[in-house]
Write an enzyme that holds these catalytic residues in place. Sequence first.
Site, PDB file in Angstrom:
ATOM      1  N   GLY A  84       3.536   1.579   7.807  1.00 19.59           N
ATOM      2  CA  GLY A  84       2.263   1.906   8.429  1.00 19.59           C
ATOM      3  C   GLY A  84       1.916   3.377   8.361  1.00 19.59           C
ATOM      4  N   ASP A 104       6.192  -4.052  -1.671  1.00 18.84           N
ATOM      5  CA  ASP A 104       5.611  -2.999  -0.835  1.00 18.84           C
ATOM      6  C   ASP A 104       6.636  -1.891  -0.604  1.00 18.84           C
ATOM      7  OD1 ASP A 104       3.840  -1.601   0.752  1.00 18.84           O
ATOM      8  OD2 ASP A 104       3.723  -3.086   2.345  1.00 18.84           O
ATOM      9  N   GLY A 105       6.162  -0.747  -0.205  1.00 21.09           N
ATOM     10  CA  GLY A 105       7.023   0.380   0.137  1.00 21.09           C
ATOM     11  C   GLY A 105       7.359   0.370   1.624  1.00 21.09           C
ATOM     12  N   GLU A 115      -0.361  -5.609   5.768  1.00 20.76           N
ATOM     13  CA  GLU A 115       0.964  -5.671   5.120  1.00 20.76           C
ATOM     14  C   GLU A 115       1.833  -6.733   5.788  1.00 20.76           C
ATOM     15  OE1 GLU A 115       1.230  -1.039   3.577  1.00 20.76           O
ATOM     16  OE2 GLU A 115       2.108  -1.544   5.494  1.00 20.76           O
ATOM     17  N   GLY A 126       0.671   4.738   5.976  1.00 22.41           N
ATOM     18  CA  GLY A 126      -0.650   4.739   5.339  1.00 22.41           C
ATOM     19  C   GLY A 126      -1.685   3.966   6.147  1.00 22.41           C
ATOM     20  N   THR A 186       0.846  -1.202   0.000  1.00 19.61           N
ATOM     21  CA  THR A 186       0.000   0.000   0.000  1.00 19.61           C
ATOM     22  C   THR A 186       0.880   1.251   0.000  1.00 19.61           C
ATOM     23  OG1 THR A 186      -1.715  -1.160   1.243  1.00 19.61           O
ATOM     24  CG2 THR A 186      -1.770   1.226   1.353  1.00 19.61           C
ATOM     25  N   LYS A 204      14.117   7.563   2.379  1.00 20.59           N
ATOM     26  CA  LYS A 204      13.648   6.665   3.454  1.00 20.59           C
ATOM     27  C   LYS A 204      14.805   5.985   4.197  1.00 20.59           C
ATOM     28  CE  LYS A 204       9.373   7.173   1.861  1.00 20.59           C
ATOM     29  NZ  LYS A 204       8.548   6.143   1.308  1.00 20.59           N
TER      30      LYS A 204
HETATM   31  C1  5RP Z   1       1.435   1.959   4.258  1.00 18.57           C
HETATM   32  C2  5RP Z   1       2.902   1.804   4.232  1.00 18.57           C
HETATM   33  C3  5RP Z   1       3.636   2.377   3.065  1.00 18.57           C
HETATM   34  O1  5RP Z   1       4.411   1.383   2.496  1.00 18.57           O
HETATM   35  C4  5RP Z   1       4.513   3.485   3.525  1.00 18.57           C
HETATM   36  O2  5RP Z   1       3.729   4.425   4.230  1.00 18.57           O
HETATM   37  C5  5RP Z   1       5.234   4.153   2.364  1.00 18.57           C
HETATM   38  O3  5RP Z   1       4.320   4.848   1.592  1.00 18.57           O
HETATM   39  P1  5RP Z   1       4.771   5.727   0.342  1.00 18.57           P
HETATM   40  O4  5RP Z   1       5.193   4.774  -0.719  1.00 18.57           O
HETATM   41  O5  5RP Z   1       3.516   6.489  -0.015  1.00 18.57           O
HETATM   42  O6  5RP Z   1       5.871   6.633   0.788  1.00 18.57           O
HETATM   43  O7  5RP Z   1       3.518   1.235   5.088  1.00 18.57           O
HETATM   44  O8  5RP Z   1       0.890   1.433   5.436  1.00 18.57           O
END
Ligand code: 5RP
Length: 222
Positions: A100, A86-87, A108, A102, A33, A126
């Site tokens: 988290g 995932d990110g 996840e 998001g 997400t 990051k």
């Molecule tokens: C969502 C997450 C996302 O992977 C994290 O917040 C990174 O989001 P983005 O790619 O928008 O920077 O853990 O729960």
Amino acid sequence: MSNAPLNQDQLKRLVAEAALEHVEDGGTIGVGTGSTVNCFIDALAASRIRIEAAVSSSEATSERLRGHGIRVIDLNQCGGLDLYVDGADEFDPHRRLIKGGGGALTREKIVAAASQKFVCIVDESKRVRVLGKFPLPVEVIPMARSLVARKLAGLGGQPEWREGFTTDNGNWILDVHNLDLVDPVAVESLINDMPGVVTCGLFARRPADLVLIGGPQGVTRL
Ligand code: 5RP
């Protein structure tokens, strides 16, 4: 062609496209997400790869996948997954993560646990040496919010209720500032053991297997 450095959105697209090389035609994959994952979903849809189905970590991701005509299935419908993409909000040199931001951390973590290989896609912003600059999200059962907040304060953190936000599981989030995360494996277990905690956003016991990092030099691997 311009030599201007790539902005964060361009870095997210770059790293999302790099993740495609891990996706097999006809496979079923787990999808995380966030905005970087959104780039991955869009890149997957625009590519020649045709996956069988996806297991999604959030309602938002399911909607985006379906919008591209990608079939979304329940985790219970498949034995396990070869790949999870995932990110993350932070990553350290050991591929341990905070996730988290998001609010999708619990699903996840479940999908990551069900997957053979977790490929994490991030941009250079990051990267940290020690996790914890980003406040640690903790999903809690609503009735336990203040109990858990007091326990987190006892660990030295400053929990802040993400007021007005409800997770896809009907729970609430505490964002914990200033926790000492020098030993994230121990802290992950400690927090997850608190009654009322669903899970915390530390991915240290099950870190990513590969982190793809979009930066000014292109995509690097960790
Ligand atoms: C969502 C997450 C996302 O992977 C994290 O917040 C990174 O989001 P983005 O790619 O928008 O920077 O853990 O729960």
